[in-house]
Write an enzyme that holds these catalytic residues in place. Structure first.
Site, mmCIF file in Angstrom:
data_model
loop_
_atom_site.group_PDB
_atom_site.id
_atom_site.type_symbol
_atom_site.label_atom_id
_atom_site.label_comp_id
_atom_site.label_asym_id
_atom_site.label_seq_id
_atom_site.Cartn_x
_atom_site.Cartn_y
_atom_site.Cartn_z
ATOM 1 N N HIS A 8 0.848 -1.110 0.149
ATOM 2 C CA HIS A 8 -0.011 -0.009 -0.110
ATOM 3 C C HIS A 8 0.975 1.143 -0.067
ATOM 4 O O HIS A 8 2.170 0.953 0.224
ATOM 5 C CB HIS A 8 -0.942 0.063 1.226
ATOM 6 C CG HIS A 8 -2.151 -1.008 1.101
ATOM 7 N ND1 HIS A 8 -2.663 -1.458 2.176
ATOM 8 C CD2 HIS A 8 -2.830 -1.341 -0.077
ATOM 9 C CE1 HIS A 8 -3.714 -2.436 1.624
ATOM 10 N NE2 HIS A 8 -3.653 -2.332 0.548
ATOM 11 N N GLY A 55 -2.772 -1.802 -7.672
ATOM 12 C CA GLY A 55 -3.681 -2.592 -6.916
ATOM 13 C C GLY A 55 -4.991 -2.074 -7.128
ATOM 14 O O GLY A 55 -6.077 -2.990 -7.516
ATOM 15 N N ASP A 60 -4.386 -6.175 -7.913
ATOM 16 C CA ASP A 60 -4.403 -7.265 -6.937
ATOM 17 C C ASP A 60 -5.153 -8.608 -7.412
ATOM 18 O O ASP A 60 -4.880 -9.699 -7.027
ATOM 19 C CB ASP A 60 -5.182 -6.646 -5.465
ATOM 20 C CG ASP A 60 -4.450 -5.456 -4.878
ATOM 21 O OD1 ASP A 60 -3.168 -5.471 -5.058
ATOM 22 O OD2 ASP A 60 -5.246 -4.692 -4.042
ATOM 23 N N ASP A 80 -1.296 -1.405 4.802
ATOM 24 C CA ASP A 80 -1.428 -0.483 5.726
ATOM 25 C C ASP A 80 -2.828 -0.488 6.461
ATOM 26 O O ASP A 80 -4.034 -0.256 6.021
ATOM 27 C CB ASP A 80 -1.506 0.898 4.858
ATOM 28 C CG ASP A 80 -1.692 2.324 5.789
ATOM 29 O OD1 ASP A 80 -1.980 2.024 7.049
ATOM 30 O OD2 ASP A 80 -1.925 3.395 5.231
ATOM 31 N N HIS A 87 -10.191 -0.452 -2.538
ATOM 32 C CA HIS A 87 -10.437 -1.726 -3.169
ATOM 33 C C HIS A 87 -10.057 -2.660 -1.974
ATOM 34 O O HIS A 87 -9.692 -3.822 -2.161
ATOM 35 C CB HIS A 87 -9.318 -1.681 -4.350
ATOM 36 C CG HIS A 87 -7.757 -1.724 -3.818
ATOM 37 N ND1 HIS A 87 -7.343 -0.656 -3.187
ATOM 38 C CD2 HIS A 87 -6.736 -2.566 -3.733
ATOM 39 C CE1 HIS A 87 -6.146 -0.881 -2.891
ATOM 40 N NE2 HIS A 87 -5.528 -2.096 -3.168
ATOM 41 N N ASP A 90 -10.649 -6.436 -2.790
ATOM 42 C CA ASP A 90 -9.850 -7.140 -3.671
ATOM 43 C C ASP A 90 -8.800 -7.382 -2.819
ATOM 44 O O ASP A 90 -8.119 -8.707 -2.859
ATOM 45 C CB ASP A 90 -9.056 -6.301 -4.602
ATOM 46 C CG ASP A 90 -10.299 -5.681 -5.890
ATOM 47 O OD1 ASP A 90 -11.279 -6.244 -5.927
ATOM 48 O OD2 ASP A 90 -10.118 -4.737 -6.572
ATOM 49 N N ARG A 96 -7.902 -14.286 1.058
ATOM 50 C CA ARG A 96 -8.620 -15.438 0.919
ATOM 51 C C ARG A 96 -7.840 -16.469 -0.007
ATOM 52 O O ARG A 96 -7.773 -17.646 0.418
ATOM 53 C CB ARG A 96 -10.023 -15.149 0.674
ATOM 54 C CG ARG A 96 -10.900 -16.381 0.601
ATOM 55 C CD ARG A 96 -12.224 -15.891 0.107
ATOM 56 N NE ARG A 96 -12.998 -17.048 -0.290
ATOM 57 C CZ ARG A 96 -12.716 -17.735 -1.471
ATOM 58 N NH1 ARG A 96 -11.680 -17.219 -2.494
ATOM 59 N NH2 ARG A 96 -13.460 -18.810 -1.714
#
Length: 140
Positions: A8, A55, A60, A80, A87, A90, A96
Site C-alpha cells: 500500500h 492494485g 491485486d 496499511d 479496493h 480485492d 482469502r
C-alpha cells in the site's frame, strides 16, 4: 519460486528497504508486483519485476488470478491497516485465495523477513509435500 510483492502507498518505502536488504535472495526468484510497487522496486534494486496494474486498478486481482492458477508461490503484501482502502474487497479476496491455495503470505515486515529467510534456507518445499504433486486446494 514465484514471489508477489504488493505494498500500500504508505508501505512502499518499507517494501523498497525490504527488497534492497534481501536482494541477494529475491534475485534468485521470479518477481511479480502490482504496478507502482514493482516499478519502485525495480528502480531501487535493479531487480527484474513483472509489473501488473496498480492494485486499485486490478493488480491485486491479477495476482489473485495467478494464485488460483498455481503460478505464485509466496506473497509479500505490506498492508496499511490504519488507512481505508478503496479496493478493500480485492485485498480481502487476495488474502482469502492465499489461504485457499496454501500460499505463504506476509502482511508486515516481520513476517516478510521470516518468509524470505525461510526461502533462503530451503524451507519452501512444503507445498509439494502437502499436495504430493497435485497443487489443487486441500479438500476438507
Amino acid at each position: 519460486m514465484k514471489i508477489a510483492l504488493i505494498a500500500h502507498d504508505r508501505k512502499k518505502t518499507l517494501m523498497i528497504k525490504l527488497a534492497t536488504a534481501y536482494k541477494h535472495i529475491l534475485e534468485k526468484h521470479e518477481l511479480y508486483a502490482t504496478g507502482t510497487t514493482g516499478m519502485k522496486v525495480m528502480e531501487a534494486t535493479g531487480l527484474p519485476v513483472h509489473c501488473f496494474k496498480s492494485g486499485p486498478l486490478g493488480g491485486d486481482q491479477q495476482i489473485g488470478a495467478m494464485i488460483s492458477e498455481d503460478n505464485i508461490d509466496l506473497v509479500i503484501f505490506l498492508r496499511d491497516p490504519l488507512s481505508a482502502q478503496p479496493h478493500e474487497p480485492d485485498v480481502t479476496a487476495l488474502i482469502r485465495l492465499s489461504d485457499v491455495y496454501e500460499i505463504p503470505l506476509a502482511t508486515n515486515i516481520g513476517s516478510a523477513e521470516i518468509l524470505l529467510r525461510g526461502v533462503e534456507a530451503g524451507f519452501a518445499d512444503f507445498r509439494e509435500v502437502i499436495h504430493e504433486g497435485d497443487r489443487r486446494p486441500l479438500a476438507f
